[in-house]
Design an enzyme around this catalytic site. Structure first.
Site, short mmCIF file in Angstrom:
data_model
loop_
_atom_site.label_atom_id
_atom_site.label_comp_id
_atom_site.label_asym_id
_atom_site.label_seq_id
_atom_site.Cartn_x
_atom_site.Cartn_y
_atom_site.Cartn_z
N LYS A 195 -3.48 3.54 -2.84
CA LYS A 195 -4.67 4.12 -2.99
C LYS A 195 -4.52 5.64 -2.52
O LYS A 195 -3.95 5.80 -1.49
CB LYS A 195 -6.01 3.71 -2.38
CG LYS A 195 -6.55 2.13 -3.02
CD LYS A 195 -7.86 1.65 -2.41
CE LYS A 195 -8.07 0.16 -2.79
NZ LYS A 195 -7.27 -0.79 -2.53
N ASP A 204 0.99 -1.01 0.02
CA ASP A 204 -0.14 0.06 0.01
C ASP A 204 0.90 1.30 0.01
O ASP A 204 2.27 1.10 0.11
CB ASP A 204 -0.96 0.12 1.05
CG ASP A 204 -2.13 -0.95 1.07
OD1 ASP A 204 -2.15 -1.43 0.15
OD2 ASP A 204 -2.58 -1.14 1.96
N MET A 230 -10.49 7.49 8.97
CA MET A 230 -10.81 8.01 7.52
C MET A 230 -12.05 8.85 7.43
O MET A 230 -12.87 8.72 6.75
CB MET A 230 -11.13 6.64 6.41
CG MET A 230 -10.16 5.88 6.42
SD MET A 230 -10.22 4.21 5.47
CE MET A 230 -11.59 3.46 6.39
#
Length: 221
Positions: free
Chosen positions: A57, A35, A171
């Site tokens: 991402k 990641d 998040m």
């Protein structure tokens, strides 16, 4: 020769929070699928012989869709390689680790999970904030503040307020204004204590101690 996928939680930033087993498995890998948020010092521990595949991402920008990540893991393992899937935090705390294992299980590919330290607990801890305290709260609840694409937040604010425990939203920078409105609308006091933690387990951690209404105003500035 049969391949294998090892799903490794790299922890929330500080390389010292990478587990010994995770590091041992990382050093044995033929391929590392990683990641974006994995710390650079942990990336430096990848053996030079291992091939790296970046599937990181960004917010609203997923260069490698999740379905393709799943297929990469399957393809590399079926080619007989030992694959380390290196993910920030813990693999199964909003990390889509379960989704990535489904395709492997359907195709009979061997896999193993090495849990990681989750930022949901480490970030407040690094800021001196206990997730539970005998005199104040006896439970902790981890909630995603991330909206699905073209969707809204599906949170039961009445239940969250009644839990009377520590609520940890991950998040949630882009959505905390909505979250705060929802919590206050369900009866949470505007002056209820709240903390915003950025770069949770890194030296540059930023911590703001405020209230629910204060955090809403801070986020929406």
């Amino acid at each position: 020769m049969a391949g294998k996928v090892i799903l490794i939680g790299a922890g929330p930033g500080d390389p010292g929070l990478m587990t010994l087993k995770g590091l041992r498995e990382l050093r044995r890998a033929d391929v590392v699928v990683h990641d974006r948020l994995v710390d650079g010092e942990i990336m430096a521990m990848i053996p030079e012989t291992a091939r790296r595949i970046n599937v990181g991402k960004h917010v609203a920008n997923h260069p490698v869709p999740q379905d393709e990540i799943n297929r990469i893991l399957l393809r590399e393992a079926q080619a007989g390689r030992r694959v380390a899937r290196l993910k920030g935090g813990d693999c199964f705390v909003f990390g889509r680790g379960g989704e990535e294992l489904e395709l492997l299980a359907e195709n009979g590919v061997d896999f193993e999970v090495v849990p990681g330290v989750t930022s949901a607990l480490a970030a407040p801890a690094y800021g001196g904030i206990p997730a539970t305290h005998r005199d104040f709260c006896a439970s902790v609840h981890i909630i995603t503040g991330h909206r699905r694409e073209n969707g809204g937040l599906e949170l039961d604010y009445d239940v969250l307020v009644r839990l009377n425990g520590t609520l940890v939203f991950l998040m949630s920078v882009a959505t905390f204004g909505d979250i705060a409105r929802g919590l206050m609308g369900a009866g949470m006091a505007a002056d209820f204590p709240c903390a915003i933690v950025e770069n949770g387990a890194r030296p540059e951690q930023r911590r703001i101690l405020t209230t629910v209404s204060g955090a809403k105003a801070c986020i929406e500035e």
